[in-house]
Write an enzyme that holds these catalytic residues in place. Structure first.
Site, mmCIF file in Angstrom:
data_model
loop_
_atom_site.group_PDB
_atom_site.id
_atom_site.type_symbol
_atom_site.label_atom_id
_atom_site.label_comp_id
_atom_site.label_asym_id
_atom_site.label_seq_id
_atom_site.Cartn_x
_atom_site.Cartn_y
_atom_site.Cartn_z
ATOM 1 N N ARG A 284 -8.895 -11.102 -5.371
ATOM 2 C CA ARG A 284 -8.140 -9.929 -6.036
ATOM 3 C C ARG A 284 -8.982 -9.850 -7.568
ATOM 4 O O ARG A 284 -9.413 -10.917 -8.081
ATOM 5 C CB ARG A 284 -6.925 -10.131 -6.367
ATOM 6 N N HIS A 285 -8.697 -8.865 -8.020
ATOM 7 C CA HIS A 285 -9.331 -8.559 -9.466
ATOM 8 C C HIS A 285 -8.125 -9.232 -10.412
ATOM 9 O O HIS A 285 -7.240 -9.848 -10.058
ATOM 10 C CB HIS A 285 -8.958 -6.867 -9.961
ATOM 11 N N ASN A 291 -0.501 -4.687 -13.516
ATOM 12 C CA ASN A 291 -0.020 -5.769 -13.036
ATOM 13 C C ASN A 291 1.338 -6.099 -13.843
ATOM 14 O O ASN A 291 2.498 -6.687 -13.545
ATOM 15 C CB ASN A 291 -0.913 -6.908 -12.696
ATOM 16 N N ARG A 341 -10.272 -2.386 -12.705
ATOM 17 C CA ARG A 341 -9.981 -3.701 -12.752
ATOM 18 C C ARG A 341 -11.005 -4.469 -11.910
ATOM 19 O O ARG A 341 -11.234 -5.850 -12.201
ATOM 20 C CB ARG A 341 -8.656 -3.687 -12.306
ATOM 21 N N GLU A 375 -7.727 0.428 -4.026
ATOM 22 C CA GLU A 375 -6.375 -0.228 -3.390
ATOM 23 C C GLU A 375 -5.755 1.138 -2.670
ATOM 24 O O GLU A 375 -6.172 2.153 -2.996
ATOM 25 C CB GLU A 375 -5.753 -0.371 -4.583
ATOM 26 N N HIS A 441 -8.503 -5.750 -3.855
ATOM 27 C CA HIS A 441 -7.367 -5.508 -4.328
ATOM 28 C C HIS A 441 -6.232 -5.815 -2.993
ATOM 29 O O HIS A 441 -6.669 -6.242 -2.102
ATOM 30 C CB HIS A 441 -6.682 -4.060 -4.366
HETATM 31 O O1 F6P Z 1 0.763 -4.470 -7.270
HETATM 32 C C1 F6P Z 1 -0.449 -4.630 -7.130
HETATM 33 C C2 F6P Z 1 -0.792 -3.750 -5.969
HETATM 34 O O2 F6P Z 1 -2.317 -3.932 -5.886
HETATM 35 C C3 F6P Z 1 -0.409 -2.269 -5.998
HETATM 36 O O3 F6P Z 1 -1.455 -1.482 -6.768
HETATM 37 C C4 F6P Z 1 -0.536 -1.958 -4.602
HETATM 38 O O4 F6P Z 1 0.375 -0.735 -4.479
HETATM 39 C C5 F6P Z 1 0.196 -3.133 -4.029
HETATM 40 O O5 F6P Z 1 -0.218 -4.104 -4.840
HETATM 41 C C6 F6P Z 1 0.027 -3.332 -2.393
HETATM 42 O O6 F6P Z 1 0.936 -4.074 -2.017
HETATM 43 P P1 F6P Z 1 2.314 -3.727 -1.186
HETATM 44 O O7 F6P Z 1 1.726 -2.941 0.017
HETATM 45 O O8 F6P Z 1 3.042 -5.086 -0.865
HETATM 46 O O9 F6P Z 1 3.090 -2.787 -1.934
#
Ligand code: F6P
Length: 501
Positions: A284-285, A291, A341, A375, A441
């Site tokens: 990941r970044h 975050n 990122r 992402e 991501h």
């Molecule tokens: O929180 C970091 C992230 O990369 C968000 O940008 C993204 O929406 C999320 O994680 C994805 O994870 P989840 O599907 O568990 O919400």
């Protein structure tokens, strides 16, 4: 950074739950991921053809993983070798077991083939639509779709055996006829010594032959076994059948009489497949500003902690990605998403040049940006915290908790959408022969990881892909080996890396 607080959110549109019945639209279209109503003739049986140690089992597993993951089709591999083992109480059989003149063994091998075909037919004909209801014109919403085979595009069975003679293949076609499925033969031909040696070594591992024979004895026995098959082997040439020939790890591929969607996906996947088992690294970044604030999505830059990871990653890559296990330089690639990122996380990686064995220059880890690696897009919820989503859109938060895999953010994406978006990337990943680092991501890497590890697609949302960690996947015939390297101490507290919802 724009101001924070609930007031920033007020102009967002109110969410209309998809398929809500309103006065203006009393019969809304049922909304969901793409689905086709598969019938029996959409089902596919792929019968492998080839001498032992050509890589048939590896290819069968990869194909099954690819089709079930990206197309949601039920897939099952029926490996006749495993059926033979069951008939001989799991005992390793020496080469003369495969001699056509050994009539007792021949009868057992026939029986094993028959058992495998029978199981295959039962599995395929027993498949009913189970997951989704497919409404029909006649019986409306009540239809359970019993006339449909489950899976969006039909089911796939792979019959993994040598199917070395025309006789054997005609027998198989006869046995499969009642299924009404398409049948494709996939002949794997391999004359390259390296590939053969690798396949022989892994076949030995699978059969746990080490308990009975030394490495040299095992190799000699294996060559003898191949010899018995060579005496009877007839390459595919049947004019009326459908087939694919896959030669020397994909250097040459020919197709004959191939029809149907799944069969064409097989062919395309094979175009990118090769036998070079190089590792793939996922990261990941580094920690982003969002975050830290607990916000999802967006396109923010790195925090000081994220920058620290970016520096540590560049150091680590010099030793672990650019050098092989013997410390020799190996060509390596670098992919990022198009978001800031990931590009900032990769920016300290050095792009030194090395000379390849063929004399050409290779620039190490020249960054390549893929928008497909961006992402998951949270649509109306982009830039919100999970708590804000719960407060402002409680129905959305509840729907996501109920089915995180299929849930689609309003005007955004779902994990199923990501799977479709990442399918071309899977081809690219398979095609690449050099070691590769993908900086992307959380949700994106969950999907890619789940695919490579051969887990069911529904498992994606639950995979753990923490910050500050590089995941190394090394493909083997049996599946990917996984190692995880934590480059910076794990962060504590939800404000540092919001817990997934
Ligand atoms: O929180 C970091 C992230 O990369 C968000 O940008 C993204 O929406 C999320 O994680 C994805 O994870 P989840 O599907 O568990 O919400």
């Amino acid at each position: 950074m724009p101001p924070e607080g609930d007031d920033v959110r007020t102009p967002r549109c109110p969410v209309m739950t998809p398929s809500t019945v309103t006065a203006d639209n009393p019969y809304p279209q049922v909304w969901g991921p793409p689905a086709t109503l598969a019938t029996r003739s959409d089902n596919l049986v792929c019968a492998m053809v080839g001498l032992p140690a050509r890589g048939k089992t590896y290819i069968a597993r990869k194909l099954s993983q690819y089709i079930s993951f990206f197309y949601g089709s039920p897939c099952k591999v029926f490996n006749v070798g495993e059926y033979v083992l069951r008939l001989v109480d799991g005992k390793f059989q020496r080469a003369n077991f495969f001699d056509e003149n050994n009539l007792e063994a021949k009868a057992l091998r026939r029986k094993a083939s028959e058992n495998a075909v029978q199981d295959l037919c039962e599995w395929m004909s027993g498949r009913k639509a189970t997951k989704r209801k497919y409404p029909s014109e006649t019986d409306g919403d009540k239809c359970e779709g019993s006339s449909y085979i489950s899976g969006e595009f039909g089911a796939v069975a792979i019959y993994d055996a040598s199917n070395a003679t025309q006789d054997r293949r005609s027998w198989l076609l006869e046995r499969l006829k009642p299924l009404g499925a398409k049948v494709v033969f996939l002949e794997v031909i391999c004359s390259e010594d390296d590939l053969l040696a690798e396949n022989m070594a892994s076949t030995h591992r699978c059969l746990q032959v080490q308990e009975v024979l030394s490495a040299e004895e095992a190799a000699a026995d294996f060559r003898e076994r191949i010899g018995y098959y060579q005496q009877v082997y007839e390459p595919l040439s049947e004019k009326e059948a459908s087939w694919i020939k896959f030669v020397d790890g994909g250097k040459e591929i020919s197709l004959h009489n191939l029809r149907g969607f799944l069969a064409s996906r097989f062919a395309q996947f094979l175009l990118n497949l090769h036998g070079q088992r190089r590792p793939i690294f996922f990261s990941r970044h580094g920690q982003s500003e969002y975050n830290q604030l607990g916000k999802i999505g967006g396109d923010s830059v790195l925090t000081a902690h994220g920058e620290e990871y970016a520096t540590a990653l560049a150091e680590w890559v010099d030793k672990e990605v650019k050098l092989d296990s013997e410390g020799k330089p190996r060509p390596a690639r670098l992919w990022t998403s198009s978001l800031k990122r990931t590009r900032l996380t990769a920016r300290h990686i050095r792009h030194d040049s090395i000379c390849l064995p063929n004399g050409t220059e290779w620039v190490q880890m020249r960054p390549k940006m893929h928008r497909n690696l961006d992402e998951i897009y949270a649509g109306l919820c982009d830039g919100m915290t999970y708590e804000e989503i719960e407060r402002q859109y409680p129905e959305e938060a509840a729907a996501r908790k109920g089915d995180k895999f299929e849930y689609r953010y309003p005007r955004g994406e779902s994990y199923t959408d990501l799977i479709s978006r990442l399918e071309p990337m899977a081809h690219e990943l398979e095609r690449t022969r050099e070691t590769l680092l993908v900086v992307a991501h959380q949700a994106i890497l969950r999907v890619l990881y789940t695919y490579f590890m051969g887990k069911p697609r529904e498992a994606c949302p639950d995979v753990s892909i923490p910050l500050n960690t590089v995941i190394k996947l090394t493909p083997t015939v049996e599946g990917c080996l996984e190692e995880r390297f934590t480059l910076l101490p794990n962060l504590q507290g939800k404000e540092k890396d919001p817990a997934s919802h």
